[in-house]
Design an enzyme around this catalytic site. Structure first.
Site, PDB file in Angstrom:
ATOM      1  N   GLN A  63       0.810  -1.218   0.000  1.00  0.00           N
ATOM      2  CA  GLN A  63       0.000   0.000   0.000  1.00  0.00           C
ATOM      3  C   GLN A  63       0.840   1.264   0.000  1.00  0.00           C
ATOM      4  O   GLN A  63       0.305   2.377  -0.101  1.00  0.00           O
ATOM      5  CB  GLN A  63      -0.940   0.003   1.200  1.00  0.00           C
ATOM      6  CG  GLN A  63      -0.231   0.172   2.548  1.00  0.00           C
ATOM      7  CD  GLN A  63      -1.172   0.005   3.715  1.00  0.00           C
ATOM      8  OE1 GLN A  63      -1.577  -1.103   4.049  1.00  0.00           O
ATOM      9  NE2 GLN A  63      -1.521   1.110   4.360  1.00  0.00           N
ATOM     10  N   CYS A  69      -5.124   0.208   3.773  1.00  0.00           N
ATOM     11  CA  CYS A  69      -5.031  -1.204   4.170  1.00  0.00           C
ATOM     12  C   CYS A  69      -6.369  -1.921   4.058  1.00  0.00           C
ATOM     13  O   CYS A  69      -6.436  -3.077   3.638  1.00  0.00           O
ATOM     14  CB  CYS A  69      -4.486  -1.321   5.583  1.00  0.00           C
ATOM     15  SG  CYS A  69      -5.487  -0.478   6.836  1.00  0.00           S
ATOM     16  N   HIS A 363      -5.636  -0.985  11.665  1.00  0.00           N
ATOM     17  CA  HIS A 363      -5.083  -1.606  10.462  1.00  0.00           C
ATOM     18  C   HIS A 363      -5.909  -2.836  10.105  1.00  0.00           C
ATOM     19  O   HIS A 363      -6.387  -3.552  10.984  1.00  0.00           O
ATOM     20  CB  HIS A 363      -3.631  -2.016  10.729  1.00  0.00           C
ATOM     21  CG  HIS A 363      -2.862  -2.434   9.514  1.00  0.00           C
ATOM     22  ND1 HIS A 363      -2.757  -1.655   8.385  1.00  0.00           N
ATOM     23  CD2 HIS A 363      -2.139  -3.561   9.253  1.00  0.00           C
ATOM     24  CE1 HIS A 363      -1.996  -2.272   7.495  1.00  0.00           C
ATOM     25  NE2 HIS A 363      -1.623  -3.429   7.985  1.00  0.00           N
ATOM     26  N   ASN A 384      -0.076  -9.206   5.151  1.00  0.00           N
ATOM     27  CA  ASN A 384      -0.083  -7.759   5.315  1.00  0.00           C
ATOM     28  C   ASN A 384      -0.082  -7.092   3.938  1.00  0.00           C
ATOM     29  O   ASN A 384      -0.083  -7.780   2.905  1.00  0.00           O
ATOM     30  CB  ASN A 384       1.138  -7.322   6.139  1.00  0.00           C
ATOM     31  CG  ASN A 384       0.907  -6.013   6.873  1.00  0.00           C
ATOM     32  OD1 ASN A 384       0.010  -5.240   6.545  1.00  0.00           O
ATOM     33  ND2 ASN A 384       1.727  -5.743   7.864  1.00  0.00           N
TER      34      ASN A 384
END
Length: 442
Positions: A63, A69, A363, A384
């Site tokens: 990102q 996110c 997040h 992630n």
């Protein structure tokens, strides 16, 4: 109020200097930093990145310097399915495309909330809340669903990343300047008694400026495009004249109404097995309502495990900055031993952290695996969106205990819920205040 006396501070200083343990710690922490000095290697030993349930997901996305996110995580869950169904490699959906429409819709959502509160004083907590951050990069699952349902999705090749989607600071700064200026105009129009049609006409002019601003900054979203790719067997594919909506239907094909948001918020104001929403939380006016079912953590984890065992990854939201090592990708309560380092007890319960502003969802990522021992989870595999240079090629390991304390939301299929849970979710939700921690944007 009681002021600090010089004599008291002098006493503290003298006691500190006489303590050899503290002065030794001082030398190490001053030179190396707090986190590096407190890092506990036992957490690495206890969280080896091997899992009994481990889904194939492809390379990790990045990102960059943006707060996207939540949409990266959502698009990644789609990508996981597409990689398997269409035998793709290193494929991504356009995060810039969803970013554009989210910003556009958030501007309108802000305008409508400003109009709804236009008769309230500027000192009103709601007005102050709106003006503090007119819009930002973050969001919630139901908010990205609203974007998907209205605008569809496109492959990254149809709308690649831009400088301002990868680093959104300037875009957010100037868009918020505009929105605050527009708020002055809209409130003045209401105060002067202008008609609804006159106000809406002015708002449309404002939205055109927002569209132009976004188009200049991010590029123009495609209305039609061709999808051209080679699969893993090197077979060539070309699908022409697609729209974002037809692409979603053909290549993603997920019924978003089949999914619900589940939270774990163990505070006294949110009893379990009840549904909740948050006032003034959203992006698309008349879009999907942000709604959660609050459950205990044991139920929360069982639902996540059930979806993973059926081969489907899980969007989730957490407080990633708590007790986690960014470079090595370990999320564990013993990742750092701050209590021993400072001889201070930092312990709070999950409910206390929520009530007192110490923690909230910051997040969103994706659960792509879990390690089960005798049917119980011990650690979780996390995809992630910070690129491959952190963790294990971008994947993090989350201990089961860390999930208990710092994970707040998952998105699962409705059919995994019991009839009682589904009925509780579908009841009219309790409305939480705009500043409630469950209204935090990932």
């Amino acid at each position: 109020m009681s002021a600090i006396k010089r004599e008291l501070t002098a006493k503290f200083a003298a006691t500190f200097k006489e303590n050899n343990k503290q002065t030794a710690l001082q030398r190490g922490v001053v030179k190396n930093g707090i986190s590096a000095s407190a890092e506990n290697m036992v957490a690495h030993v206890n969280n080896v990145p091997v899992f009994s349930v481990d889904l194939a997901t492809g390379k990790v996305a990045n990102q960059m310097q943006s707060g996207r996110c939540w949409m990266f995580a959502a698009l990644n869950t789609f990508r996981h399915k597409m990689l398997n169904v269409f035998n793709l490699k290193d494929f991504e959906l356009s995060q810039n495309y969803t970013f554009f429409w989210d910003k556009y819709e958030k501007a309108n959502y802000f305008y409508e909330n400003i109009l709804a509160t236009a008769t309230e004083d500027l000192t009103s907590r709601k007005v102050a809340f709106l003006l503090q951050t007119p819009q930002q990069d973050g969001g919630q699952w139901d908010m990205i669903v609203s974007i998907f349902e209205k605008y569809g999705v496109v492959p990254k090749t149809a709308m690649p990343e831009s400088s301002n989607s990868s680093n959104s600071r300037d875009l957010n700064n100037y868009l918020n300047k505009k929105l605050r200026k527009d708020a002055v105009t809209l409130r003045n129009l209401v105060a002067s008694g202008k008609s609804t049609s006159e106000i809406q006409s002015e708002k449309e002019n404002m939205l055109e400026e927002v569209y132009n601003f976004l188009a200049i900054s991010l590029g123009t979203p495609p209305e039609t495009f061709d999808f051209e790719y080679r699969d893993e067997e090197k077979n060539y594919h070309l699908d022409q004249n697609l729209t974002p909506q037809s692409f979603y239907e053909k290549y993603v094909g997920i019924n978003l109404n089949d999914y619900v948001s589940i939270i774990n918020a163990p505070t006294t104001d949110k009893p379990y097995n009840q549904s909740y929403t948050v006032e003034m939380l959203g992006n698309v006016v008349a879009g999907k309502e942000v709604k959660y079912l609050n459950v205990d953590m044991d139920t929360f984890k069982k639902l996540a495990i059930a979806q993973l065992e059926q081969g489907e990854s899980v969007w989730f939201g957490c407080d990633v900055g708590q007790s986690s090592t960014r470079d090595s990708g370990i999320m564990a309560l013993d990742a750092y031993d701050m209590n021993d380092l400072f001889d201070i007890d930092f312990t709070m319960t999950k409910a206390e952290r929520l009530d007192y502003g110490e923690s909230l969802m910051t997040h969103a990522m994706v659960l792509t695996g879990v390690d089960l021992v005798d049917g119980k989870s011990t650690k979780w595999k996390v995809e992630n969106s910070w690129g491959e240079k952190v963790g294990t090629k971008g994947f993090f390991v989350m201990s089961d205990e860390w999930m208990d304390e710092y994970t707040y939301q998952i998105v699962v299929r409705k059919d995994l819920l019991t009839p009682e849970q589904l009925a509780a979710y579908e009841k009219a939700p309790t409305v939480l205040a705009p500043w409630d921690p469950m209204g935090a944007l990932a």
